[in-house]
Write an enzyme that holds these catalytic residues in place. Structure first.
Site, PDB file in Angstrom:
ATOM      1  N   GLY A  46       1.371 -17.005   2.258  1.00 54.07           N
ATOM      2  CA  GLY A  46       2.114 -16.099   3.126  1.00 54.07           C
ATOM      3  C   GLY A  46       1.152 -15.302   3.985  1.00 54.07           C
ATOM      4  N   GLN A  51      -1.913  -8.953   9.594  1.00 50.38           N
ATOM      5  CA  GLN A  51      -3.137  -9.420   8.922  1.00 50.38           C
ATOM      6  C   GLN A  51      -4.075 -10.168   9.874  1.00 50.38           C
ATOM      7  OE1 GLN A  51      -0.725 -11.119   5.442  1.00 50.38           O
ATOM      8  NE2 GLN A  51      -2.674 -10.614   4.489  1.00 50.38           N
ATOM      9  N   CYS A  94      -3.644 -11.493  -2.085  1.00 52.04           N
ATOM     10  CA  CYS A  94      -3.406 -11.218  -0.674  1.00 52.04           C
ATOM     11  C   CYS A  94      -4.638 -11.658   0.113  1.00 52.04           C
ATOM     12  CB  CYS A  94      -3.171  -9.717  -0.490  1.00 52.04           C
ATOM     13  SG  CYS A  94      -2.838  -9.246   1.211  1.00 52.04           S
ATOM     14  N   LEU A  95      -4.409 -12.327   1.233  1.00 55.68           N
ATOM     15  CA  LEU A  95      -5.544 -12.801   2.033  1.00 55.68           C
ATOM     16  C   LEU A  95      -6.367 -11.641   2.595  1.00 55.68           C
ATOM     17  CD1 LEU A  95      -3.955 -15.837   3.928  1.00 55.68           C
ATOM     18  CD2 LEU A  95      -5.446 -15.858   1.914  1.00 55.68           C
ATOM     19  N   HIS A 136       6.491  -9.145  -0.543  1.00 55.93           N
ATOM     20  CA  HIS A 136       5.070  -8.847  -0.314  1.00 55.93           C
ATOM     21  C   HIS A 136       4.769  -8.816   1.195  1.00 55.93           C
ATOM     22  CE1 HIS A 136       0.611  -9.663  -1.309  1.00 55.93           C
ATOM     23  NE2 HIS A 136       0.683  -9.785   0.009  1.00 55.93           N
ATOM     24  N   GLU A 137       5.269  -9.826   1.917  1.00 55.84           N
ATOM     25  CA  GLU A 137       4.960  -9.914   3.353  1.00 55.84           C
ATOM     26  C   GLU A 137       5.708  -8.857   4.156  1.00 55.84           C
ATOM     27  OE1 GLU A 137       2.461 -11.578   4.021  1.00 55.84           O
ATOM     28  OE2 GLU A 137       2.393 -12.835   2.244  1.00 55.84           O
ATOM     29  N   HIS A 140       3.923  -5.695   4.164  1.00 59.58           N
ATOM     30  CA  HIS A 140       2.830  -5.629   5.151  1.00 59.58           C
ATOM     31  C   HIS A 140       3.326  -5.063   6.480  1.00 59.58           C
ATOM     32  CE1 HIS A 140      -0.751  -7.451   3.455  1.00 59.58           C
ATOM     33  NE2 HIS A 140      -0.085  -8.494   2.997  1.00 59.58           N
TER      34      HIS A 140
HETATM   35 NI    NI Z   1      -0.692  -9.927   1.568  1.00 56.98          NI
END
Ligand code: NI
Length: 171
Positions: A46, A51, A94-95, A136-137, A140
């Site tokens: 995701g 990000q 998380c990236l 989660h996304e 963000h």
């Molecule tokens: Ni994330």
């Protein structure tokens, strides 16, 4: 398509609240393609636009397993319109917080309204990993990270570690 650099903790950009998308056009579709390529390259399941430094309410998800056919999902202006009382726990990563994982408890099911890549209104009732990933996304897009859902002690430890790492890169 272009692989974009990822914004990493503790970059304050990650705390910005993303703005709604007013028009789904070719530029936006190009951004969704770049985000998917960036996510596949990482690799991750995701990615939210913030990000890659774009403060717009958009995210991509692909939960297909390695070796399976890709299943790219694009969510534009996603909104949680319902969530279950029952909750589930997943180990999240998380990236933007590479190589850090922690268990997070969230509603097990959510209903999300959104626009798809063509700008068409859609709705999904998600459970399992998709429900967790969407939450989660969408967090963000509101400047919220999964570490905000863990204990303060653990959160401060991970922020300290990444702050130190960022400083050593600058020097
Ligand atoms: Ni994330």
């Amino acid at each position: 398509m272009t692989i974009k650099p990822l914004i990493i903790l503790p970059d304050p950009v990650l705390r910005q609240v993303s703005k709604p998308i007013e028009r789904v056009d070719a530029d936006l579709q190009r951004l969704t393609d770049d985000m998917l390529e960036t996510m596949y390259d990482a690799p991750g399941i995701g990615l939210a636009a913030i990000q890659v430094g774009v403060p717009r309410r958009m995210l991509v998800i692909d939960l297909s397993k390695e070796g399976e056919e890709k299943q790219p999902l694009v969510f534009i202006n996603p909104e949680i319109v319902g969530s279950s009382d029952d909750r589930s726990v997943y180990e999240e990563g998380c990236l933007s917080i590479p190589d850090y994982y922690a268990e997070v408890e969230r509603p097990a099911k959510v209903t999300v309204k959104y626009l798809d890549r063509e700008g068409k209104e859609q709705s999904v009732e998600a459970d399992g990993l998709l429900a967790t990933c969407l939450q989660h996304e969408i967090d963000h897009l509101n400047g919220v990270l999964f570490i905000d859902h863990i204990s303060r002690l653990k959160r401060e430890m991970v922020i300290k570690k990444f702050t130190k790492a960022a400083k050593s890169k600058v020097l």
